[in-house]
Motif scaffolding. Structure first.
Motif, PDB file in Angstrom:
ATOM      1  N   PRO A 229       0.826  -1.213   0.000  1.00  0.00           N
ATOM      2  CA  PRO A 229       0.000   0.000   0.000  1.00  0.00           C
ATOM      3  C   PRO A 229       0.858   1.261   0.000  1.00  0.00           C
ATOM      4  N   ILE A 230       0.298   2.335  -0.543  1.00  0.00           N
ATOM      5  CA  ILE A 230       0.984   3.630  -0.607  1.00  0.00           C
ATOM      6  C   ILE A 230       0.054   4.676   0.008  1.00  0.00           C
ATOM      7  N   ILE A 231       0.633   5.637   0.757  1.00  0.00           N
ATOM      8  CA  ILE A 231      -0.175   6.718   1.317  1.00  0.00           C
ATOM      9  C   ILE A 231       0.117   8.004   0.560  1.00  0.00           C
ATOM     10  N   SER A 232      -0.943   8.722   0.180  1.00  0.00           N
ATOM     11  CA  SER A 232      -0.730  10.045  -0.400  1.00  0.00           C
ATOM     12  C   SER A 232      -1.774  11.004   0.170  1.00  0.00           C
ATOM     13  N   ARG A 233      -1.572  12.301  -0.056  1.00  0.00           N
ATOM     14  CA  ARG A 233      -2.514  13.301   0.465  1.00  0.00           C
ATOM     15  C   ARG A 233      -3.413  13.775  -0.648  1.00  0.00           C
ATOM     16  N   ARG A 234      -4.676  14.023  -0.315  1.00  0.00           N
ATOM     17  CA  ARG A 234      -5.559  14.616  -1.312  1.00  0.00           C
ATOM     18  C   ARG A 234      -6.634  15.442  -0.613  1.00  0.00           C
ATOM     19  N   GLN A 235      -6.673  16.685  -0.900  1.00  0.00           N
ATOM     20  CA  GLN A 235      -7.698  17.601  -0.382  1.00  0.00           C
ATOM     21  C   GLN A 235      -7.938  17.427   1.118  1.00  0.00           C
ATOM     22  N   GLY A 236      -6.877  17.529   1.877  1.00  0.00           N
ATOM     23  CA  GLY A 236      -7.012  17.486   3.327  1.00  0.00           C
ATOM     24  C   GLY A 236      -7.225  16.099   3.903  1.00  0.00           C
TER      25      GLY A 236
END
Ligand SMILES: [Zn+2]
Length: 306
Positions: free
Chosen positions: A169-176
């Motif tokens: 799995p990968i974590i990324s940020r999107r719109q808060g």
């Protein structure tokens, strides 16, 4: 129905018989919902099946009164808000899962997942709550959209440790928010099977197979195009040779044993050697045709020198 809705609809129909697993699934739904505190326990979904499944499960596991409201969201999309309105019910549910409801950072209570059997049920609940997926015809991507960083990290760690699946799995940020996502057709298909969404898993596999077949066809077409190019340039040389004879003395200038073949070639520059051989009154093999055309070219070159 979108691919994400189809997965959720399929997951909603899973019947977990063990109480520990049902509790874990319920925890997955609540923890990854919109709010999970004394001030409010609720989650919003566009899937009617997920809403129905969640409200039933929460009521069954906790004995709380669960409300489901229908709302209109962006672009006329219907959504459902599943919530627990009574504060005493909320307190009971939070305590049941080892939370006091006043935490600044919502953290995962691993004690709920102590039994190995519960992991897939918990992840199923999490997906019902905050999961989404891209149509496998377009892209292989499955996402969990999580509002809290620590929860996203815990979820990612749990996904990474699912036995026998290398989910990466990968974590990324999107719109808060934080998005924990999986990629790769095989990984997503394996994961969906693990959750119990066998139909959706097969859909991913089929999309993948279709894509492979299409790629193979493209490769073959490219190869054939290259071969056609070769045939065309060889035919051009042969026709050039025939024209030398024709300029000198017409068809009669070509030795009799080569004349029929030369005519066929002159009239059909697109034919392969094999096809050319088959078009003759007495059919010739590919190598027979090749041999004769070579001879024709040699003779025409001699003609030129004289
Ligand atoms: Zn269990």
């Amino acid at each position: 129905m979108s691919f994400a809705s189809a997965i959720k609809s399929e997951l909603s129909k899973q019947k977990t018989s063990r109480i520990c697993c049902r509790t874990a699934e319920c925890y997955g739904i609540l923890l990854f919902g919109r709010s999970f505190s004394l001030n409010g326990i609720s989650f919003t979904t566009e899937s009617p099946d997920a809403a129905h499944c969640a409200s039933q499960m929460i009521a069954q596991v906790s004995g709380a009164i669960v409300e489901t409201k229908r709302i209109l969201r962006r672009a006329e999309h219907t959504a459902f808000v599943v919530s627990v309105e009574d504060i005493e019910d909320r307190r009971k549910i939070l305590n049941m899962f080892g939370h006091d409801g006043n935490e600044i950072h919502l953290l995962l209570n691993h004690a709920v997942l102590e039994n190995e059997c519960c992991l897939s049920a918990f992840l199923r609940g999490a997906f019902l709550s905050c999961g989404t997926g891209v149509d496998p015809q377009k892209e292989y991507r499955l996402e969990f959209v999580v509002p809290h960083f620590h929860l996203a990290k815990s979820l990612s760690a749990i996904l990474a440790e699912v036995p026998e699946l290398a989910l990466q799995p990968i974590i990324s940020r999107r719109q808060g928010a934080y998005v924990v996502y999986l990629t790769g057709g095989d990984r997503i298909s394996d994961f969906l099977t693990y959750l119990g969404a066998v139909q959706s898993s097969m859909e991913v596999m089929q999309a993948k197979m279709l894509k492979e077949v299409r790629n193979n066809v493209n490769r073959k077409t490219n190869f054939e195009t290259a071969n056609i190019g070769k045939t065309a340039s060889a035919a051009a040389l042969q026709i050039e040779a025939i024209e030398r004879f024709l300029n000198l003395g017409g068809w009669a200038a070509i030795p009799e044993e080569l004349r029929e073949l030369a005519k066929k070639r002159y009239e059909n520059p697109e034919l392969s050697l094999r096809e050319l051989g088959q078009s003759l009154e007495t059919p010739l093999s590919r190598s027979g045709v090749n041999h004769r055309l070579q001879k024709l070219i040699e003779l025409s070159e001699k003609l030129q020198k004289h």
